[in-house]
Design an enzyme around this catalytic site. Sequence first.
Site, PDB file in Angstrom:
ATOM      1  N   HIS A   1       0.836  -1.203   0.000  1.00  0.00           N
ATOM      2  CA  HIS A   1       0.000   0.000   0.000  1.00  0.00           C
ATOM      3  C   HIS A   1       0.872   1.256   0.000  1.00  0.00           C
ATOM      4  O   HIS A   1       0.696   2.166  -0.831  1.00  0.00           O
ATOM      5  CB  HIS A   1      -0.906  -0.038   1.238  1.00  0.00           C
ATOM      6  CG  HIS A   1      -1.792   1.154   1.419  1.00  0.00           C
ATOM      7  ND1 HIS A   1      -3.123   1.156   1.097  1.00  0.00           N
ATOM      8  CD2 HIS A   1      -1.534   2.398   1.906  1.00  0.00           C
ATOM      9  CE1 HIS A   1      -3.646   2.338   1.360  1.00  0.00           C
ATOM     10  NE2 HIS A   1      -2.697   3.114   1.860  1.00  0.00           N
ATOM     11  N   GLU A   2       1.822   1.304   0.931  1.00  0.00           N
ATOM     12  CA  GLU A   2       2.674   2.502   1.028  1.00  0.00           C
ATOM     13  C   GLU A   2       3.539   2.652  -0.226  1.00  0.00           C
ATOM     14  O   GLU A   2       3.757   3.759  -0.705  1.00  0.00           O
ATOM     15  CB  GLU A   2       3.553   2.451   2.281  1.00  0.00           C
ATOM     16  CG  GLU A   2       2.790   2.334   3.605  1.00  0.00           C
ATOM     17  CD  GLU A   2       1.710   3.399   3.816  1.00  0.00           C
ATOM     18  OE1 GLU A   2       1.729   4.431   3.116  1.00  0.00           O
ATOM     19  OE2 GLU A   2       0.827   3.180   4.674  1.00  0.00           O
TER      20      GLU A   2
ATOM     21  N   HIS B   1       1.667   4.545  -2.913  1.00  0.00           N
ATOM     22  CA  HIS B   1       1.836   5.999  -2.785  1.00  0.00           C
ATOM     23  C   HIS B   1       3.220   6.417  -3.306  1.00  0.00           C
ATOM     24  O   HIS B   1       3.376   7.425  -3.985  1.00  0.00           O
ATOM     25  CB  HIS B   1       1.743   6.416  -1.308  1.00  0.00           C
ATOM     26  CG  HIS B   1       0.370   6.362  -0.720  1.00  0.00           C
ATOM     27  ND1 HIS B   1      -0.672   7.096  -1.212  1.00  0.00           N
ATOM     28  CD2 HIS B   1      -0.125   5.682   0.360  1.00  0.00           C
ATOM     29  CE1 HIS B   1      -1.768   6.879  -0.466  1.00  0.00           C
ATOM     30  NE2 HIS B   1      -1.458   6.011   0.486  1.00  0.00           N
TER      31      HIS B   1
ATOM     32  N   GLU C   1      -4.753   7.622  -2.958  1.00  0.00           N
ATOM     33  CA  GLU C   1      -5.255   6.354  -2.418  1.00  0.00           C
ATOM     34  C   GLU C   1      -5.633   5.385  -3.538  1.00  0.00           C
ATOM     35  O   GLU C   1      -5.569   4.173  -3.364  1.00  0.00           O
ATOM     36  CB  GLU C   1      -6.467   6.594  -1.513  1.00  0.00           C
ATOM     37  CG  GLU C   1      -6.127   7.214  -0.160  1.00  0.00           C
ATOM     38  CD  GLU C   1      -5.311   6.300   0.745  1.00  0.00           C
ATOM     39  OE1 GLU C   1      -5.489   5.069   0.688  1.00  0.00           O
ATOM     40  OE2 GLU C   1      -4.482   6.835   1.509  1.00  0.00           O
TER      41      GLU C   1
END
Lengths: 519, 519
Positions: free
Chosen positions: A265-266, A269, A295
Site C-alpha cells: 500500500h505505502e 503511494h 489512495e
Amino acid sequence: MDERLGELRDLLGEISDLGRARALLAWDERTGMPPGGAPARAEQLATLTRVRHERLTAPRLGELLAELAEPAAELDPDGFEASLVRVATRENAKASRVPAELRARIARTSSLAETAWERAREAGDWASFRPHLERVVDLRREYAACFAPSEHPYDPLLDDFEPGMRTAELIPVLDRLRAGTIELLERIEASPIELDVSPLRGEFAVEAQWRVARRVAATMPIAPSDWRLDETVHPFLTSISPHDVRVTTRLEPDALPTSVWALIHEFGHGMYSNRLSPELERSPLARSVSLGFDESQSRMWENLVGRSRGFCAHLAPILAAEFPDRLGGLDGESLYRAANRVARTPIRMDADEVTYNLHIALRFELEVALFGGELEVADLPEAWRERSVAILGVEPRDDAEGVLQDVHWAAGSFGYFPTYSLGNVIGAQLWERIVVPELGDPEAMFARGELEPLRELMAERLYRHGGKHLPGEMIRRLTGGPLDPEPLLRALGHKFGSLYECNSWPAKNAVREPQLKLR
Amino acid sequence: MDERLGELRDLLGEISDLGRARALLAWDERTGMPPGGAPARAEQLATLTRVRHERLTAPRLGELLAELAEPAAELDPDGFEASLVRVATRENAKASRVPAELRARIARTSSLAETAWERAREAGDWASFRPHLERVVDLRREYAACFAPSEHPYDPLLDDFEPGMRTAELIPVLDRLRAGTIELLERIEASPIELDVSPLRGEFAVEAQWRVARRVAATMPIAPSDWRLDETVHPFLTSISPHDVRVTTRLEPDALPTSVWALIHEFGHGMYSNRLSPELERSPLARSVSLGFDESQSRMWENLVGRSRGFCAHLAPILAAEFPDRLGGLDGESLYRAANRVARTPIRMDADEVTYNLHIALRFELEVALFGGELEVADLPEAWRERSVAILGVEPRDDAEGVLQDVHWAAGSFGYFPTYSLGNVIGAQLWERIVVPELGDPEAMFARGELEPLRELMAERLYRHGGKHLPGEMIRRLTGGPLDPEPLLRALGHKFGSLYECNSWPAKNAVREPQLKLR
C-alpha cells in the site's frame, strides 16, 4: 512575462522546499528521533509551518499571480506554465482566507488532542478525550466558515483533500457504493464457502517478517536508489523529493499481513510521487491530483495487485522460504484465499476489501452530520454505536473499538476518510478503463513478479502529470466520464462472487435502508 | 522591555528552529538519505540557509536589538537576558556585514569544490582540484574583506569558529605548543621502548565492532532517550536539540580504534550540547562557547578519558569478549600501551595525541600565509611538502597524503583547524585546574566505568552556560588565567614520559627552528 515566471518559480520553489523540510522533520519524529527531542521538534515543525504559510500568503506572491493571470490565460492550459499559475493562484487564495492565528490554534489544539487521544484510546476513556475533540471540531467549524458561503459547510474540509469536490457530488457515489456493498456482503454471507485464513494467523518472528518486507519491497518497481524503509508505529509514506521516498512499516508478531500488504500500500503511494515529471519538481504541481487519487494507487497496488491470484502465486514461495515450519508447503491459491476472507469487524484497519467501504460510509455520514449541524461531539459515541449496527452490522464492544479507534479526528483531519473509498472507486475505474485493455492479462505478469509494465502505464497516464488538474477533470480525462462506483462494484462482485461461488445470485440494486438525509 | 524581550525571543527562536531543521537535513543526507535525493536536498539546504540568513539580518531584529541595547546594559551581564541581547547583537552585526549574494556564492562554490575534492583525492589529482580551491579562497578573501579593517585578514575567518579571538593571540600559543611537542617527540624517539600496537591492528569483523560501539556508547553518561547512533562515511556529531543528539561512526574492518575512540570523541561533543541550561534553548546561546571549547570536550573525552590507563582497564574486557580469538586475553595495560603508541605519520587522522598538534601547526601556518598574502593556492602542494618535512619530519608520498588529505579547505572552512589544538590546550587547562582537584583520582573512577562525576562537573562549570561568554572570557572564568599551552605540554610530558620512560631527560624549552614569520 518570462522574468515574472522566473520569480514565481523561485518563490514557489522556496515554499516547496520548506514543505519538504517539514516532511523530513515529521518523518524523523515518527521513525528514529530520540524521544527526548519531542518538545523541541514540535517548535521546529510549528516554525516551518508558519514560515511556509507566511510565504504562501506574502503580498509579493499575490501581486505576481495577479500580474500573470492574463498572460497565463493565453497559454496552453495543459502546459507547465499555465498550470503553475492556476494551481498557485488557487493555493494562495485558499491560504489567504485563513488567518495565520487560526492556523496556529488548529495546529496546537490538534497536537494536544492527538496526545490525549492516544491515552484515551489506550484506556477506552471517551470522557477525557471529549473536550479535546470539541475544541478541534469548533476550530474546524471556524476554519470552514472562512470559506463561506459554501454549498455545504463540509465542502471546504473536503476541498483540502479533494480540490474542487463538493459534498453533494460525493453523497450519491458513496451511497451507491454502500448499497452495492451490502448487497454483495449478504450474498457472501449466505454462501456455504469458508475461506481458510489460518496461514496468515498467529505469531511470526519479526526478524523473518523484516526479511519478507525487504523481499516484497525489492519486488516493487522503484529504483533502489530512490527509497528507504523504516519501522514506525502507524505506517505512512512521505516523499522528501520525488527520488527520496520514505516507506515505513510496522512489525508485530501477530500481524504478518501488515508486513506484506500494508507495505505494498505505502509503495503504491511511493511510486506515484517517484514518477512525477521532472519539470514539476519544487512546484505546487509536484504532488498527486488529490488524496483520493493517491489512495487510488495505494489501494490499487495493495488490493488489485497485492491481493490478486497472480501476485499471491509470486508471494507464496517467499513466505514459505522465510517460515518453513509454519508455511513450508504454502501454495499461491491457499494464500490467495487466506488474503481475501470477508468478515464483518468493528475495526477499519482489520477490514477486508469488501467491508472496508462500509467503515468509510459510517465515518462520512457522521462527519457530514457533525459539520451540517445535525450532530454534536457529545453525541458521537452513541451515534457511532447506532450507525455501526445499521451500516456495518456489528456493535463495537466499547469506545476503543468505536469512536476512539482512529487518529484522524483528533488530528483535525475531517474530510480525509472519504478519500479512502474514493481511492477504491477511482482505482477500479482506472483498472477497468486502462489497465485491463492495455496490459491484457496482468495476473500472469504479477505471477512472474513483473510489475514494471503496470508502473509504466500508470506513470504515463497519471503519475507524471502531478497536480496539474483537479480530480473531477482528471477522472474525465482518464476514463471519459465522471466518478463512478460501478466498476468497483463489478470488480468486487467478480472477485468475491468467484471466491465465494455466489456469482449466480441475482443482484439487488435497491437501496436497503433510508439514506443520508443531509440539508 | 518585557514585551520587546518576548518579541526578541520569538524572532531568535525561529532563527534557531530554522538552523536546527537545517542540521537535521544535513544529518539525514550523511546517514540514510536515498542517493536519489541529493539534488533536491541541495536546494532544500540552500533555502533553509537563505531563509535563516534573511531572518538574522531582518530590519525588525536590528531595530529591536538597538532598542534593547540600553536597558540590557543595566542588567546582570551574566544573566540570560543581557547575554541574549549581547550575543544576538554580535550575530546580527556579523551577518549584516556579508551580502546574501556572497553567502550564496560561497555555499554553491564550496559544495562543488567538495565534490571535486572527493574525486581529486581518490585520484591524487591536484590539478583538477586547484581551480576549485582558488575560487573558494578568492571568495573567502572577499568574505574576510567584508570585516575590514581587521588586525590580520585571517581574523574574521578565525572569528567564525572562535568568537573574539585574534590571530596575533593564537600564534604564540601554537608556536609554544609546537616547540614543546617537538622536544617531547625527540625524547620519545630516542627512547628504546617500543609500544606494541598489534592488539589494535588488522581486521576485525564490523558486526562485532558495531556491538563494541553500542557497548561503549552505553557507557557514556548521557540518557538513552537523548541520542541515537548511525553509520556514516566521515563521523560527526550534530544536535537537533539538546535532548536529540545524533552521534555517527564509521565501521571499517581495519579500523577498530575508530569504533572506540572516534566514537567517544563524538560523544564528548554530544554531552556538551546535551547539558545546556534549559533556559538557553531556542536561542543563540544554545551552543558551545566556541569550536575550540567544543573540541576541548571531544578531545578530553577521547584522550584524557578514553585513552587513559583507567578507562582502558574498563574497555579491555569488552574488546576481549567481542573478539575472543584475537583479543581473548587482552588486559588493560596492553590496551593502554597499544592505544598510545607515538609515531610520525603524514596523515592527521592517523596521528597520536603527541604528534596531532604538529599536523595542526602545519595547516595553521599555511592558512595564515594564504590569507596574509604570502602564499598562493598554486604553491600549496609544494609548501605542504616542504613544511611537512620541517614540522612533522615526514614527507607525504603524494598529494593525496599531502594537500588533498582533508575536506576542510574544499568546504571553505579556513580558521577551523586551529580549534583542534585549541581544544587540546583548553581541555588540558580544565583538566589540571578543575578535574584533578575536584575528582581526586579520576583514573580509578574510569576503571570502574564511572563517568557521571566528570560529566556532572563539566556540565556545572562549562556545559550549562552555553554560548553566553566569549572564549577568552570563559577561559579566564574557568582557570583564572589566559589560554595557556603549558598544562597540555605538562600532561603530555607526564603521560608519554612515563610510557616511554623518558621523563628524566632534560627538557629543552628552546625553540628549534625559525618560527612563523607573519606580518
